[in-house]
Motif scaffolding. Structure first.
Motif, PDB file in Angstrom:
ATOM      1  N   ARG A 170      -3.618   9.130  -2.239  1.00 40.38           N
ATOM      2  CA  ARG A 170      -3.078   7.974  -2.970  1.00 40.38           C
ATOM      3  C   ARG A 170      -2.469   6.966  -1.994  1.00 40.38           C
ATOM      4  NH1 ARG A 170       1.467   5.836  -4.810  1.00 40.38           N
ATOM      5  NH2 ARG A 170       2.748   7.412  -3.770  1.00 40.38           N
ATOM      6  N   ILE A 171      -1.753   7.456  -0.994  1.00 37.00           N
ATOM      7  CA  ILE A 171      -1.158   6.565   0.007  1.00 37.00           C
ATOM      8  C   ILE A 171      -2.260   5.870   0.802  1.00 37.00           C
ATOM      9  CG2 ILE A 171       0.312   6.467   2.050  1.00 37.00           C
ATOM     10  CD1 ILE A 171       1.726   9.006   0.908  1.00 37.00           C
ATOM     11  N   ARG A 172      -3.298   6.631   1.146  1.00 32.58           N
ATOM     12  CA  ARG A 172      -4.432   6.020   1.852  1.00 32.58           C
ATOM     13  C   ARG A 172      -5.032   4.891   1.025  1.00 32.58           C
ATOM     14  NH1 ARG A 172     -10.416   8.595   3.042  1.00 32.58           N
ATOM     15  NH2 ARG A 172     -10.453   8.554   0.773  1.00 32.58           N
ATOM     16  N   ASP A 173      -5.116   5.094  -0.280  1.00 30.66           N
ATOM     17  CA  ASP A 173      -5.685   4.069  -1.149  1.00 30.66           C
ATOM     18  C   ASP A 173      -4.845   2.793  -1.120  1.00 30.66           C
ATOM     19  OD1 ASP A 173      -7.816   3.543  -3.243  1.00 30.66           O
ATOM     20  OD2 ASP A 173      -6.012   3.080  -4.402  1.00 30.66           O
ATOM     21  N   LEU A 174      -3.525   2.939  -0.987  1.00 25.86           N
ATOM     22  CA  LEU A 174      -2.656   1.766  -0.899  1.00 25.86           C
ATOM     23  C   LEU A 174      -2.882   0.986   0.395  1.00 25.86           C
ATOM     24  CD1 LEU A 174       0.719   3.226  -2.242  1.00 25.86           C
ATOM     25  CD2 LEU A 174      -0.552   1.324  -3.266  1.00 25.86           C
ATOM     26  N   LEU A 175      -3.393   1.660   1.424  1.00 26.71           N
ATOM     27  CA  LEU A 175      -3.545   1.044   2.747  1.00 26.71           C
ATOM     28  C   LEU A 175      -5.003   0.778   3.112  1.00 26.71           C
ATOM     29  CD1 LEU A 175      -0.987   3.362   4.575  1.00 26.71           C
ATOM     30  CD2 LEU A 175      -0.636   0.946   4.029  1.00 26.71           C
ATOM     31  N   LYS A 176      -5.915   0.899   2.153  1.00 28.89           N
ATOM     32  CA  LYS A 176      -7.332   0.856   2.497  1.00 28.89           C
ATOM     33  C   LYS A 176      -7.822  -0.522   2.924  1.00 28.89           C
ATOM     34  CE  LYS A 176      -8.877   0.420  -2.343  1.00 28.89           C
ATOM     35  NZ  LYS A 176      -9.627   1.105  -3.422  1.00 28.89           N
TER      36      LYS A 176
ATOM     37  N   GLN B  51       6.054   0.156   7.640  1.00 30.28           N
ATOM     38  CA  GLN B  51       6.972  -0.763   6.968  1.00 30.28           C
ATOM     39  C   GLN B  51       6.400  -2.163   6.745  1.00 30.28           C
ATOM     40  OE1 GLN B  51      10.470   0.245   6.095  1.00 30.28           O
ATOM     41  NE2 GLN B  51       9.935  -1.403   4.689  1.00 30.28           N
ATOM     42  N   PRO B  52       5.766  -2.797   7.751  1.00 27.93           N
ATOM     43  CA  PRO B  52       5.293  -4.173   7.526  1.00 27.93           C
ATOM     44  C   PRO B  52       4.300  -4.294   6.381  1.00 27.93           C
ATOM     45  CG  PRO B  52       5.206  -3.600   9.859  1.00 27.93           C
ATOM     46  CD  PRO B  52       5.471  -2.344   9.125  1.00 27.93           C
ATOM     47  N   PHE B  53       3.477  -3.264   6.209  1.00 25.68           N
ATOM     48  CA  PHE B  53       2.404  -3.365   5.218  1.00 25.68           C
ATOM     49  C   PHE B  53       2.931  -3.189   3.798  1.00 25.68           C
ATOM     50  CE2 PHE B  53       0.949  -1.638   9.267  1.00 25.68           C
ATOM     51  CZ  PHE B  53       0.207  -2.725   9.688  1.00 25.68           C
ATOM     52  N   PHE B  54       3.885  -2.299   3.618  1.00 25.50           N
ATOM     53  CA  PHE B  54       4.485  -2.163   2.289  1.00 25.50           C
ATOM     54  C   PHE B  54       5.452  -3.305   2.002  1.00 25.50           C
ATOM     55  CE2 PHE B  54       3.156   2.354   2.812  1.00 25.50           C
ATOM     56  CZ  PHE B  54       2.265   2.363   1.755  1.00 25.50           C
ATOM     57  N   ASP B  55       6.064  -3.885   3.034  1.00 25.65           N
ATOM     58  CA  ASP B  55       6.869  -5.087   2.813  1.00 25.65           C
ATOM     59  C   ASP B  55       5.982  -6.239   2.337  1.00 25.65           C
ATOM     60  OD1 ASP B  55       9.273  -3.950   3.393  1.00 25.65           O
ATOM     61  OD2 ASP B  55       9.491  -4.843   5.386  1.00 25.65           O
ATOM     62  N   ALA B  56       4.795  -6.378   2.955  1.00 24.09           N
ATOM     63  CA  ALA B  56       3.868  -7.435   2.534  1.00 24.09           C
ATOM     64  C   ALA B  56       3.397  -7.199   1.104  1.00 24.09           C
ATOM     65  CB  ALA B  56       2.678  -7.499   3.491  1.00 24.09           C
ATOM     66  N   GLN B  57       3.136  -5.937   0.748  1.00 27.75           N
ATOM     67  CA  GLN B  57       2.735  -5.631  -0.625  1.00 27.75           C
ATOM     68  C   GLN B  57       3.872  -5.931  -1.602  1.00 27.75           C
ATOM     69  OE1 GLN B  57       0.890  -1.798  -1.248  1.00 27.75           O
ATOM     70  NE2 GLN B  57      -0.368  -1.965   0.605  1.00 27.75           N
TER      71      GLN B  57
ATOM     72  N   ASP C 209      -2.964 -11.431   2.589  1.00 23.49           N
ATOM     73  CA  ASP C 209      -4.366 -11.452   2.152  1.00 23.49           C
ATOM     74  C   ASP C 209      -4.850 -10.034   1.855  1.00 23.49           C
ATOM     75  OD1 ASP C 209      -7.478 -11.371   2.999  1.00 23.49           O
ATOM     76  OD2 ASP C 209      -6.993 -13.333   2.169  1.00 23.49           O
ATOM     77  N   ALA C 210      -4.499  -9.072   2.738  1.00 24.32           N
ATOM     78  CA  ALA C 210      -4.904  -7.680   2.505  1.00 24.32           C
ATOM     79  C   ALA C 210      -4.258  -7.133   1.233  1.00 24.32           C
ATOM     80  CB  ALA C 210      -4.527  -6.826   3.710  1.00 24.32           C
ATOM     81  N   ALA C 211      -2.981  -7.461   1.017  1.00 23.77           N
ATOM     82  CA  ALA C 211      -2.308  -7.017  -0.207  1.00 23.77           C
ATOM     83  C   ALA C 211      -2.952  -7.648  -1.441  1.00 23.77           C
ATOM     84  CB  ALA C 211      -0.822  -7.365  -0.140  1.00 23.77           C
ATOM     85  N   TYR C 212      -3.355  -8.911  -1.322  1.00 19.47           N
ATOM     86  CA  TYR C 212      -4.053  -9.587  -2.428  1.00 19.47           C
ATOM     87  C   TYR C 212      -5.372  -8.881  -2.735  1.00 19.47           C
ATOM     88  CZ  TYR C 212      -6.285 -13.348  -5.108  1.00 19.47           C
ATOM     89  OH  TYR C 212      -6.916 -14.070  -6.085  1.00 19.47           O
ATOM     90  N   GLN C 213      -6.109  -8.487  -1.679  1.00 16.28           N
ATOM     91  CA  GLN C 213      -7.366  -7.764  -1.890  1.00 16.28           C
ATOM     92  C   GLN C 213      -7.124  -6.450  -2.615  1.00 16.28           C
ATOM     93  OE1 GLN C 213     -10.164  -7.614   1.562  1.00 16.28           O
ATOM     94  NE2 GLN C 213      -8.661  -8.921   2.563  1.00 16.28           N
TER      95      GLN C 213
END
Length: 766
Positions: A594-600, A654-660, A709-713
């Motif tokens: 599930r975590i991998r799916d959040l970061l795919k 941290q940066p990627f979940f902050d962006a999300q 952009d990645a979070a939008y995708q």
């Protein structure tokens, strides 16, 4: 060849001096044979058994520094040692007899040439034109035996492609689909071919190399894996190579070309954006092997057809190829999503040509420092990209004068494209699987630099300054992790003691970090507003730590009871592990997936089974006894809290979940409303800055258009942009925001555990 067969020496000469040299050669090799230029022969009237011997005079430059090559000085005095003017040729030959040599291509009979003409060439192409073309190509191959493979360049490309039966048949089919006359489409496609085909010349190859290598010669020492390079050169004798490098800098093609040229590889045909074809770069570069193409050409079917034909020709003739699969330079330091258009064309060429294949070479290019990072970081924060032009080039060249450290070129596992396609199976995702495999290989080969690790330490759990001993304590378990995983890491001495000081000073000289030394000891921190630049260096190595970070987050979820065992987990445990007691492990694997799916949309992950295998290898490093231990919340808690090897999740994720968080928050604010993507990303840049100033967003480097952009995708992939009919879009957006907040909470608690462990190790009591 029978003794009685007549021989025709076909001389590709321009002057009397060259014809004299060919005559001397022919008198020895084929006494009595007539010597003619191609335009003097009526090939249709020759007997079928006449043997045509293509012959060419070859002029060689003088030896300079152990190599025969043209210099920029030759060009400036309007001299080309590979093609001297006629009046100077006798003088050059008298002074340097070795300057002129005569080479002979592979002979062919008129009968054989006629059969090939009927089989491969359109009917309206005259036989005489075909013979002259084949003779020139045969002489070209013979010439390379003298000048070396580095001068293997495709000649007369547009003529060969446009005269082929395959091209004419394809153009006729396209014309019928478009409702246009066939000859009009043929002419249009030929014009487009002529526009982007790299009309290479050895002179311009030398000039381009001598001129533009100055953009990187003084800036970096270039290192390369010589063992792999030697293996690739051996492989290149039996297959063409398609280099797919990571894209960090404008000079990537120049750095790679210098390395390959220095080891006598044939030059790559490099596909590049038409934005760099400005004068004087464009005309020189195109003649040195750069193919300038439009960024987008899907709406022009004739252009698309011409490009397909060109790439099929390159594949068929086994020329080496190079392009940057990310489609542009990375703005964040990590790999971007692959652009599949050109790869799809090469795949089509391999499929349509019987037994054709190419070898994909995933290539990583990494720099200790890049002066252009500041501009890219500004673009990623919403700034405008400066257009390329002569003024831009002069400024760029000036900035390249200073020493910037080392540039490292490494290669991933070479892939047969046919084999990779077979492994990927059939179906619409086949190309994606091949591309993701290439990206994974690039990541695997990417070396970790000392500057990357310094950025990893300073962009830490707390936005504050660190002493050098504190940075060392952060890096020591990381260096141990790199060693235990046998990752391509830096010299550990660069991250300790005086070596660490030098690494930090390098970043300080570049303005990335600052040092305050007005107290009892110096402390280092990220320079104001330069967090994105520091993150660029860190992100180049971050992918090596993602699997480990996911394991830590999943373990925390198990320890805190956030992972619940389901009947499905029991079934999986009984199937995979043979006992139902392993159901918690199956549930933990489900959480990791599930975590991998959040970061795919941020990282390139392998297929499920391989991914879980990698997580098992990570657990071996954290707690080797896990394979024999009974899974439980208590055991997981003890392992996580007692692990002295350092926890990486907070600094990594941290940066990627902050962006999300920012994107999810903006979507929640919209309720069920929708806005176009560009508007949402612009909104997120503003919201991200606000939340960063408020301390809600913990990583200042997460304020990034690329990360948003990645979070939008991801949101779009989950149906959170438009939603599906009947779905409660607002509730779904709220649910994603809650999910992101849960992940950020876990990262915060992991940081607390890490800080507590650090205090214990340093003898600090609470």
């Amino acid at each position: 060849m029978r003794v009685s067969d007549p021989v025709m020496v076909l001389a590709e000469t321009r002057t009397g001096c060259e014809m004299s040299a060919v005559t001397e050669w022919a008198q020895s090799a084929y006494p009595g044979a007539p010597i003619r230029r191609p335009d003097e022969v009526a090939f249709d009237e020759l007997p079928d058994h006449t043997l045509v011997v293509p012959v060419r005079p070859v002029w060689l430059p003088a030896v300079r520094r152990g190599e025969r090559r043209v210099t920029l000085g030759d060009v400036l005095v309007l001299s080309n040692p590979r093609r001297p003017v006629g009046f100077a040729q006798p003088l050059i030959r008298s002074r340097r007899p070795d300057a002129l040599r005569v080479v002979a291509g592979e002979p062919a009979s008129i009968d054989d040439l006629r059969r090939r003409h009927e089989r491969d060439v359109a009917q309206d192409v005259p036989f005489a034109k075909f013979v002259a073309l084949q003779a020139s190509l045969s002489a070209e191959r013979a010439e390379r035996q003298i000048v070396g493979d580095r001068y293997k360049v495709p000649r007369l490309v547009a003529e060969q492609i446009s005269s082929s039966a395959r091209f004419r048949t394809g153009a006729a089919k396209l014309a019928a689909e478009l409702g246009r006359p066939a000859d009009v489409v043929v002419n249009d496609a030929t014009d487009k071919l002529t526009g982007f085909v790299a009309t290479q010349s050895r002179l311009m190859s030398d000039v381009f190399s001598a001129t533009f290598r100055r953009l990187h010669d003084r800036a970096w020492n270039v290192s390369v894996d010589l063992d792999t390079l030697n293996s690739l050169r051996t492989l290149n004798k039996s297959t063409s190579l398609v280099f797919l490098p990571s894209h960090r800098s404008y000079v990537d093609p120049l750095v790679l070309a210098t390395v390959l040229r220095g080891h006598d590889f044939p030059p790559n045909l490099v596909l590049g954006g038409i934005n760099l074809s400005f004068w004087p770069v464009g005309p020189i570069a195109q003649r040195a092997g750069i193919i300038f193409i439009r960024r987008k050409f899907g709406s022009d079917p004739v252009y698309k057809f011409a490009m397909r034909a060109y790439l099929a020709f390159i594949v068929e003739k086994r020329f080496n190829l190079e392009w940057y699969i990310e489609g542009g330079r990375s703005r964040t330091g990590k790999l971007r999503k692959p652009m599949l258009g050109l790869l799809n064309y090469v795949v089509e060429a391999v499929k349509q040509l019987d037994e054709a294949d190419v070898t994909i070479v995933p290539t990583s290019i990494v720099y200790d420092q890049l002066h252009e990072i500041g501009a890219m970081a500004a673009e990623d924060a919403g700034g405008t990209k400066r257009p390329e032009g002569i003024g831009w080039l002069l400024r760029y060249a000036k900035a390249q004068r200073g020493y910037l450290g080392e540039a490292r070129i490494r290669f991933g596992e070479p892939l047969s494209l046919r084999a990779a396609l077979a492994d990927a199976g059939t179906g619409p995702s086949q190309l994606d699987k091949v591309a993701f495999r290439v990206m994974d290989e690039i990541n695997t080969a990417t070396p970790i630099s000392a500057t990357s690790l310094a950025g990893f330490a300073l962009l830490g759990a707390s936005d504050r300054a660190y002493t050098e001993p504190e940075i060392e304590r952060i890096l020591e378990p990381l260096l141990d992790y790199i060693r235990r995983r046998d990752l391509p890491g830096p010299d550990p001495a660069q991250c300790r003691g005086a070596g660490l000081t030098r690494t930090l000073r390098v970043l300080g000289d570049a303005g990335v970090v600052t040092c305050f030394d007005g107290g009892s000891e110096p402390v280092w921190s990220i320079a104001a507003n330069n967090h994105a630049i520091a993150a660029y260096y860190r992100n180049g190595a971050l992918h090596h730590f993602v699997d480990r970070a996911i394991v830590e987050v999943a373990m925390l979820a198990v320890a805190e009871g956030a992972v619940e065992v389901t009947p499905g987990d029991v079934a999986i445990a009984e199937d995979e592990f043979g006992v139902a007691d392993e159901a918690l492990l199956a549930a933990a694997q489900r959480e990791a997936l599930r975590i991998r799916d959040l970061l795919k949309f941020e990282f390139f992950f392998p297929p499920k089974d391989e991914f879980l295998h990698r997580l098992g290898a990570e657990l071996d490093l954290i707690a080797v006894e896990w394979r024999d231990a009974k899974p439980s919340r208590e055991w997981t808690y003890d392992v996580l809290h007692s692990h002295t090897g350092g926890l990486l999740a907070r600094r990594t994720l941290q940066p990627f979940f902050d962006a999300q968080l920012v994107v999810a928050t903006r979507l929640v604010e919209l309720g069920t409303a929708s806005r176009d993507k560009d508007a949402i990303l612009a909104d997120c840049l503003g919201l991200g800055r606000q939340l960063s100033l408020q301390g809600v967003v913990r990583s200042k480097d997460s304020v990034s258009k690329d990360l948003y952009d990645a979070a939008y995708q991801l949101a779009d992939n989950r149906g959170l942009i438009e939603g599906t009919e009947g779905a409660d879009l607002a509730a779904a957006r709220e649910a994603w925001l809650d999910e992101v907040e849960v992940m950020r909470g876990r990262l915060s608690r992991i940081a607390s555990i890490e800080e507590l462990q650090a205090d214990v190790l340093t003898g600090v009591t609470q």
